[in-house]
Design a protein around this motif. Structure first.
Motif, PDB file in Angstrom:
ATOM      1  N   PHE A 256       2.023   6.489  -6.612  1.00 31.44           N
ATOM      2  CA  PHE A 256       1.011   7.462  -6.999  1.00 31.44           C
ATOM      3  C   PHE A 256       1.564   8.876  -6.858  1.00 31.44           C
ATOM      4  CE2 PHE A 256      -2.421  10.396  -6.155  1.00 31.44           C
ATOM      5  CZ  PHE A 256      -3.330  10.086  -7.154  1.00 31.44           C
ATOM      6  N   THR A 257       2.194   9.128  -5.710  1.00 34.63           N
ATOM      7  CA  THR A 257       2.734  10.463  -5.474  1.00 34.63           C
ATOM      8  C   THR A 257       3.771  10.819  -6.528  1.00 34.63           C
ATOM      9  OG1 THR A 257       2.531   9.877  -3.170  1.00 34.63           O
ATOM     10  CG2 THR A 257       3.582  11.956  -3.658  1.00 34.63           C
TER      11      THR A 257
ATOM     12  N   GLU B 158      -3.802   1.127 -12.381  1.00 36.90           N
ATOM     13  CA  GLU B 158      -2.919   1.977 -11.583  1.00 36.90           C
ATOM     14  C   GLU B 158      -3.063   3.417 -12.077  1.00 36.90           C
ATOM     15  OE1 GLU B 158       1.028   0.543 -12.016  1.00 36.90           O
ATOM     16  OE2 GLU B 158       0.526  -1.395 -11.136  1.00 36.90           O
TER      17      GLU B 158
ATOM     18  N   ARG C 160     -10.671  11.996  -5.243  1.00 33.70           N
ATOM     19  CA  ARG C 160     -10.661  12.358  -3.823  1.00 33.70           C
ATOM     20  C   ARG C 160     -12.065  12.269  -3.237  1.00 33.70           C
ATOM     21  NH1 ARG C 160      -6.073  12.422  -2.122  1.00 33.70           N
ATOM     22  NH2 ARG C 160      -7.132  11.376  -0.428  1.00 33.70           N
TER      23      ARG C 160
ATOM     24  N   ARG D 259     -12.234   2.151  -8.317  1.00 35.62           N
ATOM     25  CA  ARG D 259     -12.662   2.675  -7.019  1.00 35.62           C
ATOM     26  C   ARG D 259     -14.195   2.651  -6.903  1.00 35.62           C
ATOM     27  NH1 ARG D 259     -11.737   2.537  -2.395  1.00 35.62           N
ATOM     28  NH2 ARG D 259     -12.702   4.149  -1.181  1.00 35.62           N
TER      29      ARG D 259
ATOM     30  N   SER E  33       2.429   1.623  -3.380  1.00 41.15           N
ATOM     31  CA  SER E  33       1.532   2.130  -4.413  1.00 41.15           C
ATOM     32  C   SER E  33       1.231   3.609  -4.155  1.00 41.15           C
ATOM     33  CB  SER E  33       0.253   1.293  -4.475  1.00 41.15           C
ATOM     34  OG  SER E  33      -0.614   1.639  -3.441  1.00 41.15           O
ATOM     35  N   GLN E  34       1.206   3.965  -2.857  1.00 40.01           N
ATOM     36  CA  GLN E  34       0.987   5.362  -2.534  1.00 40.01           C
ATOM     37  C   GLN E  34       2.167   6.208  -3.020  1.00 40.01           C
ATOM     38  OE1 GLN E  34      -0.865   5.837   1.376  1.00 40.01           O
ATOM     39  NE2 GLN E  34      -2.332   6.427  -0.197  1.00 40.01           N
ATOM     40  N   GLU E  35       3.368   5.675  -2.774  1.00 44.54           N
ATOM     41  CA  GLU E  35       4.564   6.387  -3.226  1.00 44.54           C
ATOM     42  C   GLU E  35       4.573   6.495  -4.735  1.00 44.54           C
ATOM     43  OE1 GLU E  35       7.914   4.428  -1.601  1.00 44.54           O
ATOM     44  OE2 GLU E  35       7.806   5.510   0.289  1.00 44.54           O
TER      45      GLU E  35
ATOM     46  N   LYS F   4     -13.173   8.884  -2.507  1.00 46.50           N
ATOM     47  CA  LYS F   4     -12.483   8.300  -1.357  1.00 46.50           C
ATOM     48  C   LYS F   4     -13.078   8.780  -0.057  1.00 46.50           C
ATOM     49  CE  LYS F   4      -8.173   6.853  -3.337  1.00 46.50           C
ATOM     50  NZ  LYS F   4      -6.790   7.119  -3.619  1.00 46.50           N
TER      51      LYS F   4
ATOM     52  N   ARG G 130       0.833  -1.196   0.000  1.00 46.74           N
ATOM     53  CA  ARG G 130       0.000   0.000   0.000  1.00 46.74           C
ATOM     54  C   ARG G 130       0.874   1.255   0.000  1.00 46.74           C
ATOM     55  NH1 ARG G 130      -4.377  -0.154   4.419  1.00 46.74           N
ATOM     56  NH2 ARG G 130      -4.749  -2.174   3.458  1.00 46.74           N
ATOM     57  N   ILE G 131       1.909   1.212   0.845  1.00 49.59           N
ATOM     58  CA  ILE G 131       2.813   2.366   0.898  1.00 49.59           C
ATOM     59  C   ILE G 131       3.492   2.562  -0.448  1.00 49.59           C
ATOM     60  CG2 ILE G 131       4.975   3.202   1.890  1.00 49.59           C
ATOM     61  CD1 ILE G 131       4.074   1.854   4.512  1.00 49.59           C
TER      62      ILE G 131
END
Lengths: 219, 496
Positions: free
Chosen positions: B248-249, B410, B305, B435, B244-246, B308, B241-242
């Motif tokens: 994404f960022t 993704e 957003r 989502r 994929s978050q990274e 979410k 998760r981290i």
């Protein structure tokens, strides 16, 4: 003529690089992916590579490893400004890196710096009756040396390298003095006045109202 | 106190207790047997003597000390152990005595009648047995008292005891060694499990104990391994998760900074002046198109957003009008792209958030039409299922490699970056669709092969409650479709 190859998957960025480097007097070729870049490197001889890290197919780092041995200096262009990425690029032998979004002047300065370090640039600039030797830091007018302070010399060099381009006061301040441009200061104006007089550029170095200053090339 | 120590002490105590008690008991029993046998022999010999005395006084004419001495000698001649002292009385008158008088000091009162008593004694002359017995003959009470020496038996007992103490010491020392080795062997697996657990807790999650099953340690090992498995899985999920978050960022920064670089750069060039007409046009064009790109990106991001954040409000929605509506919005665009759009609805209705689902269908159709070069067709289908509804969007476009399928949801992933950009994509559409499907308790799946088009299936699971209403929806369709028949026949097809 200095030949530069810019590699980025974004066409607008490539156009921007071609345009701004062209204005600095370099020939800039472009490639949109790693494979095309490799092909062009094999076919032509380049003095400098501008390499985007995030490329489709072969990425910038991999490309860098491949061409690392050829001795062509490389500047990375990256949207990631993570320290690890920058360090990795520099470790691989990159000369410098530029983080998106970048300033055109910054790009030109870094390109020039790398080219100079590799001895690919003339150390003498001739413009508007002056002969500037960037190695000995001497400025000659008709064989006579001008007496300039360090700031005046740097200011003169900045305009000499960017003829025909408007340089705003904050850009000048940033490049010569460094840091944010303080609102209530006349430092830039005063230095330009003095430098203009010494260099004899009263006619060619003009203030552009509300924008900054521009040095026009005399014919 | 550690388990190892406890085990050692327990084993040692067990050895000490069993050997101590057992040995002592054995020695004492054998001593007791010897003493008993000697006492019996002494008693028999004493009784014989008493009988002799009785006989002598009853029948023998030769009375007196001389005869008594004869008899007493017989006591010794029997050969039973040692007689230390012997006395014969008649009332207070001593008829005969031999040996130290002190030996018989403990002599008890002679018992009444013709019986014999035994007194064990222990004095400075050692252990002994004092036997006393009366013999009534011719109105006289002759009392015989004798002391039998048991010192030898006691001496043997003492020596045996001392010898056993020595043996006992040896046993205990061996016992210490044995118990140490034994408890070490027993706790070996425990120590192994402890060190494994420590390494796992120290962060090395790939370690497993893998003891053979069977005993408690094996079961503990299996439990420990299962715990580590779960832990590792959880950690991996978190890391993913981290990551994929990274990702994404990072991708987002790239998506944001690239158009910004162009805009700032071209604006800078325009600002500096001294540019020809064609350069000015090009710069302005790029500034415009890249700004639009930023705009699209910010809108899509806003959508993402918003999804979410909020819990969607589900509404019972009829599938047929819903699909028609979603397709109507895109019809002009598709016509321009030369793509036919066919809608098939199984009728009925389902619980969903209509705005989000419309956005999902819209995105899928948009994607499908972009995958088509030249002329093509897109089929949209929707029908209720047992747990909700199933929607499929099928195109006969380029299709994708299997390797690409796993990446397409993704954020910012594009199968063909340049084409996507020229078609106005920002790379968030499918991330958005995924989502939305998940918000409806469902999933999105892709089937594709290069050159054979792509089929996207969205399954939403908003509950069987909607399924109940579905049947009424179907009858409604049947009614509207006339008497012709089944729901399948009633499935409408609309060509746009």
């Amino acid at each position: 003529m200095i030949r530069i190859l810019a590699v980025d998957d974004e066409k607008p960025i490539l156009e921007l690089l071609r345009l701004s480097l062209g204005r600095s007097g370099y020939q800039c070729d472009t490639a949109q992916d790693g494979a095309e870049a490799l092909r062009m490197i094999e076919q032509n001889e380049y003095d400098l590579l501008l390499l985007d890290v995030m490329l489709p197919g072969i990425d910038g780092f991999t490309l860098m490893e491949y061409i690392g041995s050829s001795g062509v200096p490389v500047i990375f262009i990256t949207a990631k400004d993570a320290i690890a990425d920058r360090v990795r690029g520099l470790h691989l032998g990159a000369e410098d890196y530029i983080v998106k979004p970048f300033n055109i002047l910054e790009l030109q300065a870094r390109v020039e710096g790398v080219l100079r370090r590799h001895g690919k640039l003339d150390s003498v600039i001739r413009i508007n009756g002056l002969e500037i030797n960037t190695l000995s830091m001497q400025v000659l007018r008709g064989g006579e040396e001008l007496q300039l302070t360090r700031k005046e010399y740097e200011l003169l060099l900045l305009f000499a390298r960017n003829p025909g381009i408007v340089l705003s006061k904050d850009v000048i301040y940033e490049r010569i003095w460094g840091g944010e441009y303080p609102d209530a200061t006349r430092t830039v104006e005063l230095h330009i006045q003095r430098m203009k007089k010494k260099a004899g550029w009263e006619d060619s170095l003009k203030s552009v109202y509300g924008m900054g200053y521009r040095l026009s090339r005399e014919s | 106190m550690s388990f190892h120590t406890k085990l050692t002490v327990t084993i040692l105590l067990l050895i000490a207790l069993s050997f101590g008690l057992g040995g002592m008991l054995l020695i004492y029993t054998s001593f007791d047997a010897v003493r008993g046998k000697e006492s019996q022999a002494a008693l028999r010999s004493f009784e014989d003597t008493r009988t002799m005395i009785w006989l002598m006084y009853r029948y023998s004419s030769g009375e007196g000390e001389e005869s008594l001495r004869e008899i007493m000698r017989g006591l010794d001649d029997e050969g039973y152990g040692d007689w230390m002292a012997v006395s014969v009385y008649d009332g207070d008158e001593v008829l005969y005595t031999e040996g130290p008088a002190a030996a018989l000091a403990v002599k008890a009162e002679p018992p009444d009648g013709n019986i014999c008593t035994l007194y064990p004694v222990n004095d400075e002359m050692g252990h002994g047995l004092v036997l006393t017995g009366n013999t009534v003959v011719e109105q006289r009470e002759i009392c015989l008292s004798a002391r039998y020496d048991l010192s030898d038996a006691y001496e043997v007992y003492r020596v045996n005891s001392r010898l056993y103490l020595l043996i006992y010491a040896v046993i205990i020392s061996v016992g210490i060694a044995v118990s140490l080795v034994l408890s070490s062997a027993l706790t070996k697996r425990l120590r192994y499990l402890t060190s494994t657990a420590r390494r796992i807790s120290g962060g090395d999650l790939s370690i497993r104990s893998c003891l053979k099953k069977g005993d408690e340690f094996g079961r503990l090992s299996a439990d420990l391994d299962r715990m580590a498995d779960n832990l590792q899985q959880k950690i991996n999920e978190l890391e993913d998760r981290i990551k994929s978050q990274e990702a994404f960022t990072g991708a987002f920064a790239h998506e944001l900074k690239t158009p910004m670089t162009s805009i700032i750069g071209f604006a800078d060039i325009l600002r500096q002046g001294d540019v020809d007409e064609s350069t000015r046009t090009m710069a302005a064009d790029y500034i415009y198109s890249e700004s639009r790109r930023l705009e699209r990106l910010s809108f899509k991001l806003l959508d993402l957003r918003m999804i979410k954040k909020d819990e969607p409000v589900m509404k019972k929605t009829a599938i047929t009008p819903f699909l028609k509506d979603a397709c109507r919005m895109l019809a002009p665009v598709l016509k321009k792209r030369n793509v036919e759009l066919h809608v098939h609805s199984g009728g009925g209705s389902v619980l969903m958030e209509p705005d989000l689902m419309r956005s999902l269908i819209y995105n899928l159709i948009d994607n499908a039409s972009k995958a088509i070069d030249g002329k093509g067709r897109v089929d949209v289908e929707g029908h209720v299922s047992e747990s909700g509804a199933v929607f499929t969007v099928r195109d006969n476009g380029r299709g994708m490699e299997a390797a690409e399928l796993s990446h397409i949801t993704e954020a910012f992933y594009r199968t063909d970056k340049n084409r996507s950009r020229s078609q106005g994509g920002v790379g968030l559409g499918l991330a958005l669709c995924k989502r939305i499907a998940e918000l409806h308790g469902g999933s999105i799946s892709f089937e594709s092969a290069p050159g054979e088009g792509t089929t996207v299936t969205v399954e939403i699971k908003t509950g069987a409650g909607a399924g109940g209403r579905v049947s009424t929806g179907e009858t409604a369709v049947e009614k509207s479709g006339g008497p012709a028949g089944t729901a399948a026949d009633a499935a409408m097809e609309e060509k746009l």
